[in-house]
Design a protein around this motif. Sequence first.
Motif: not given
Length: 350
Positions: A242-249
């Motif tokens: 899912d390219a629209a879900r941010i999983v890490a900063i």
Amino acid sequence: MPADQGIVGDTRRDSDAANAWLLTPPPGVPIAFAAEVAAREYGFRGPIASLSSERDRNFVVDAAGAGAGGARIVLKFINSAEPQDELDCQIALLEHLETSAVRAITPRPLRTVSAARHFVATTPAGAVLRGRAYGFLEGRAATEAPASPGLRRALGRRLAEFDHALAGFTHPGTSRPFLWDLMQIGALLPLTHVIDEPQLRAFARAFLERFVAVIRPRLAELPHQAIHNDLSKSNYLVAPEDAARIVAILDFGDVVHAPRVVDLAITASYQIGDAADPLLALEEVAAGFDSVTPLAHEERACLRDLVTARLVQRLVITEWRAAHFPENRVYILRHNPEARRVLRLLSGLP
């Protein structure tokens, strides 16, 4: 004294104080030596590989190869010009985030086998280096993810959540002289000669003078806090499915204390270069942020100027550093063409 002379005089002094770190090359660290340090300081033994970086020397150690349950760490050797205060700041920030609502998407700081927050090691060549380690986060590189309104809104929401978690963080290291701090952008005036296009160079210089004299004073009354300050596509990961879900900063080496809206503008500046309508893309990132942390009218009013400021900053600093480090020119200038293109769009230049 004429106003412009005062600005240039102040910014030259600021530039001298802020540029030493950016002109010091990353430390030379043989990969075999990095493997020894990972084993000695953290007990990690397994395949090791280099990671790209501008100022430090980074490695990923995969202990899965040594039967350690699949754990991986990032081993970072710090630039020799980095003040100790800055190293302490990044470690303290990671520890602060461990107790926050965004702990699942930020790296876990690791202590050495002797419970130290960082290590000191001497290379075979005799160089004394400082370093630290943190957990490796899985995900798909954002540079490989297709841009979309959904991704831009999701990024805005994640940034607002992250900034909310950082709101209570304070440390002297966030107030250092630093050319990547938009509040110190006037220090770039003596460096604008690196821009090879006359029209773009003239625009950048005029904009920097206006920012120092007109825009920066207006920012003084806006909410300030510690901010990430560099949420480019290189510094966050998305879910593989899912390219629209941010999983890490990732990467907190540019953290500064500044107006909160600066973080939004910087993040958006990396999202508008591949959009058909850059201003619409800016609004999409802002809408995601606003859904978590409502933006004041004054914050919205300065967004376009802050995005332009970041683009000028990227253009000047990357050209300046690439001239000093030609061997790393491709990596340093990776965002430069996009900055030029969007800056022309926002400024009306051909």
